[in-house]
Design a protein around this motif. Structure first.
Motif, short mmCIF file in Angstrom:
data_model
loop_
_atom_site.label_atom_id
_atom_site.label_comp_id
_atom_site.label_asym_id
_atom_site.label_seq_id
_atom_site.Cartn_x
_atom_site.Cartn_y
_atom_site.Cartn_z
N LEU B 78 0.84 -1.20 0.00
CA LEU B 78 0.00 0.00 0.00
C LEU B 78 0.87 1.25 0.00
O LEU B 78 0.66 2.18 -0.80
CB LEU B 78 -0.92 -0.01 1.23
N LEU B 82 1.09 3.99 -2.97
CA LEU B 82 0.72 5.37 -2.67
C LEU B 82 1.84 6.33 -3.05
O LEU B 82 1.61 7.32 -3.76
CB LEU B 82 0.43 5.52 -1.17
N VAL B 123 -7.49 5.66 2.71
CA VAL B 123 -6.48 5.39 3.74
C VAL B 123 -7.12 5.31 5.12
O VAL B 123 -6.87 4.36 5.89
CB VAL B 123 -5.38 6.47 3.70
N SER B 127 -7.50 2.15 7.61
CA SER B 127 -6.97 2.15 8.98
C SER B 127 -8.04 1.63 9.95
O SER B 127 -7.73 0.89 10.88
CB SER B 127 -6.49 3.54 9.37
N THR B 221 2.38 9.43 2.44
CA THR B 221 2.68 8.04 2.83
C THR B 221 3.00 7.96 4.32
O THR B 221 2.52 7.05 5.03
CB THR B 221 3.87 7.52 2.03
N THR B 224 -0.16 8.32 6.27
CA THR B 224 -0.92 7.07 6.14
C THR B 224 -0.46 6.06 7.18
O THR B 224 -1.26 5.47 7.91
CB THR B 224 -0.71 6.48 4.73
#
Lengths: 171, 236
Positions: B78, B82, B123, B127, B221, B224
């Motif tokens: 991921l 990203l 994102v 989470s 990132t 994230t």
């Protein structure tokens, strides 16, 4: 609405874009995982394992080499001690042999000397015995000659002397 | 700027065709870069493989700085997608913009809040998903009442604020960069004097935009992973 337009920029707000972005991103994620990152992670992991193995092998080899060196040293030490022992033994043996040979030679010499002495004694005795025999026979001869010839005293003396001389020469 | 967007309506939803085009272009570029880099994998990395491994180490470091690798390892793909997608998107609008019939076709897809907010929602949604998956629903729910129960409303607001700031930060930086580039272009095309006057700030701003684009990709990132760590880690 105006503020929204301002905040969100010239493009405005298109709900369809969200859907497209979401779907495309997820597809990209899946494709990348399958075709790019998956294999890449695999090879990185493989390399990691390879390196770890190499390090382990190197450590093992190092330990083995150390052990071998220790063994060699031990062997060398032992060999040196053995060699020293051998030399020592040989030296001792040589000494022993020398002593023996000298002893034997001395004994042999003693024996020879003894034998020679005995021989001499024997010869001497034999000679004396022979002499005695001859003296006896001469005495008899002389006696018979004396009896044969009635000689005067002077002649008799001379005769005896002659015979003794004769005997002396014969001896 | 004042350019219109090529919008079509389909099934009651509005589609901005320029956005869709640029999303596809960015995705294609990222995919091509990634596949070219990993076409001939070797234990001894060469060329492009080195580059992609560097990116992977970079993202790994980002993840390791926020959570332990045991839980963070699953976010590597991921994070890499990203950072590469956002970086490529940020760069796309820099060299040129294409306008056809007063409609803006070629730009950075990240210069549109719809795109950046979609990524942010994705994102934050992920989470929450991983928070429930890794910690269980009760532990996940009780996190909203920590450290003090009456902070619960703030916690809820925080989630929305996170989403908004994550998306709008990226959008704002890139959009501002493109607006200034557009202004400099209009200055440059106004005449010979304007062209000479615009050429130096144009180069400076493009260089700065490259820097900002890279930084924003990194920040997106990083955040994230921070939000992920916040949701999936047990200790706070």
């Amino acid at each position: 609405m105006l503020t929204v337009e301002f905040a969100l920029g010239a493009g405005g707000f298109a709900a369809g874009d969200m859907l497209v972005q979401l779907v495309v991103f997820l597809i990209l994620l899946a494709l990348l995982k399958k075709y790019a990152f998956g294999p890449l992670m695999g090879i990185m992991k493989q390399r990691e394992e390879f390196i770890a193995n190499e390090i382990n092998a190197a450590e093992e080899k190092h330990a083995e080499a150390k052990k071998l060196a220790e063994e060699q040293r031990e062997l060398l030490k032992q060999a040196r001690i053995e060699a020293q022992e051998l030399v020592e033994n040989a030296k001792k043996l040589g000494e022993q042999q020398k002593e023996d040979i000298i002893q034997a030679a001395r004994a042999e010499a003693e024996r020879l000397k003894e034998a020679a002495k005995k021989e001499i004694e024997h010869e001497k005795e034999q000679a004396v015995a022979e002499l005695r025999n001859q003296v006896a026979s001469l005495s008899v001869l002389i006696a018979s000659k004396v009896i044969e010839k009635e000689l005067n005293e002077a002649e008799q003396e001379k005769l005896i002397n002659d015979y003794i001389k004769e005997v002396g020469e014969q001896l | 700027m004042g350019h219109e967007a090529p919008i079509v309506k389909l099934l009651g939803l509005e589609f901005n065709l320029s956005n869709i085009l640029m999303i596809l272009v960015s995705s294609a570029i990222v995919f091509i870069i990634a596949v070219l880099s990993t076409r001939s994998l070797a234990m001894k990395p060469t060329g492009m493989q080195n580059f992609l491994e560097w990116v992977m180490d970079f993202v790994k470091n980002i993840i390791n700085s926020t959570m332990d690798w045991q839980t963070g390892g699953r976010f590597l793909t991921l994070g890499m997608t990203l950072i590469m997608y956002i970086f490529v998107s940020n760069m796309l609008g820099l060299p040129f913009a294409i306008v056809v019939d007063h409609k803006l076709w070629w730009k950075s897809p990240t210069a549109d809040p719809t795109i950046t907010l979609t990524l942010a929602i994705l994102v934050v949604g992920l989470s929450h998903y991983y928070g429930i998956k890794l910690k269980g629903f009760s532990a996940y729910g009780s996190d909203f009442f920590k450290p003090l129960p009456f902070l619960f409303p703030l916690k809820i607001i925080e989630e929305f604020a996170n989403t908004l700031t994550l998306g709008l930060r990226l959008y704002g930086n890139i959009y501002a960069g493109e607006i200034l580039l557009g202004l400099l272009v209009s200055l440059a095309t106004s005449g010979a004097f304007g062209f000479i006057g615009a050429i130096i700030p144009m180069m400076a701003w493009q260089a700065f935009s490259i820097f900002v684009g890279a930084i924003q990709a990194f920040i997106f990132t990083m955040l994230t992973m921070v939000y992920m760590a916040h949701k999936v880690s047990h200790d706070h």
